[in-house]
Design an enzyme around this catalytic site. Structure first.
Site, PDB file in Angstrom:
ATOM      1  N   ASP A  94     -31.452   1.220  35.275  1.00 42.68           N
ATOM      2  CA  ASP A  94     -30.999  -0.080  35.759  1.00 42.68           C
ATOM      3  C   ASP A  94     -31.845  -0.557  36.931  1.00 42.68           C
ATOM      4  OD1 ASP A  94     -29.388  -2.318  35.840  1.00 42.68           O
ATOM      5  OD2 ASP A  94     -27.840  -1.380  37.073  1.00 42.68           O
ATOM      6  N   ASN A 103     -26.681  -6.353  25.638  1.00 45.72           N
ATOM      7  CA  ASN A 103     -27.957  -6.960  26.027  1.00 45.72           C
ATOM      8  C   ASN A 103     -28.419  -8.046  25.049  1.00 45.72           C
ATOM      9  OD1 ASN A 103     -29.413  -3.914  27.418  1.00 45.72           O
ATOM     10  ND2 ASN A 103     -28.238  -5.539  28.396  1.00 45.72           N
TER      11      ASN A 103
END
Length: 246
Positions: A21, A69
């Protein structure tokens, strides 16, 4: 003594998973496009994979692209898919040199055909490697994985292939994307976030969690070593008492 020297090679996590991340925030901090953050993140992937293989970790799973996503802007999704294809082509030599077998989990049918083809080609070319298994979680969501497993098991019960009375953890494990992998021992998340984000919810039941403020493109070998050293200092009891473990 270096960080690597502090690691007990006989007490490594059998399965290390990482939520990579911070690519977007890394780019924003530097006034760059998000795409350049993702591109810089591939360098951290390469160094982490090689470091894990060097240490002797048997299984490494990277959360590369989640089911959620797909909801990102189309331009970013297209960039990520193109970067996936390029990375697979570029890293094949590294995988072969380090005897790393590539694996993938997720709803791969949602990936562009070109990405599917490149992924399957690299998986096939590395299938005989046995030093470490690198699993890419692509179009992956743990809830979707569990729903898929339940549907398959339900169909088998309906068709008298298995009995509902025999359903246990082993049966469920056999129907997950990760059926050929051990449970996760250590889960690392970068960028300072303290969430699991729908990643391997079943498989991390007794995993040790390690969170670092380092953004993924800046994650280096020493950061990996720090996480493993932290893991090795913890007492893993699996529901037992300290006295029972000792």
């Amino acid at each position: 003594m270096t960080l690597e020297d502090q690691i007990n090679k006989s007490n490594l996590p059998r399965h290390l998973a990482i939520i990579m991340d911070g690519n977007g925030r890394w780019a924003k901090q530097k006034g760059l496009l998000r795409a350049l953050g993702h591109e810089s993140g591939t360098k951290a992937v390469r160094e982490t994979v090689e470091s894990c293989a060097k240490l002797g970790i048997q299984n490494l799973t990277l959360y590369a692209f989640s089911t959620e996503n797909w909801n990102r802007p189309k331009l970013e999704v297209d960039t990520l898919m193109n970067l996936l294809i390029k990375s697979l082509k570029d890293e094949l030599k590294t995988l072969q040199k380090n005897e790393i077998k590539l694996n993938s989990i997720g709803n791969l049918s949602l990936l562009p055909k070109s990405a599917q083809n490149e992924l399957l080609e690299v998986i096939n070319k590395t299938k005989e490697n046995n030093r470490m298994t690198l699993t890419l979680a692509l179009s992956y969501g743990s809830r979707e994985e569990l729903v898929s497993a339940i549907k398959v098991i339900s169909d088998k019960v309906k068709n008298n292939i298995i009995s509902s009375e025999t359903i246990d953890e082993t049966i469920i494990n056999q129907h997950l994307y990760t059926h050929n992998l051990p449970d996760v021992d250590l889960l690392i998340r970068t960028s300072g976030e303290h969430r699991i984000s729908n990643f391997l919810l079943w498989q991390i039941a007794y995993a040790e969690l390690y969170f670092t403020d380092v953004l993924w493109p800046d994650f280096r070998e020493e950061n990996l070593y720090e996480a493993i050293i932290s893991y090795q200092k913890r007492e893993r009891r699996f529901g037992k008492t300290s006295e029972q473990i000792k």
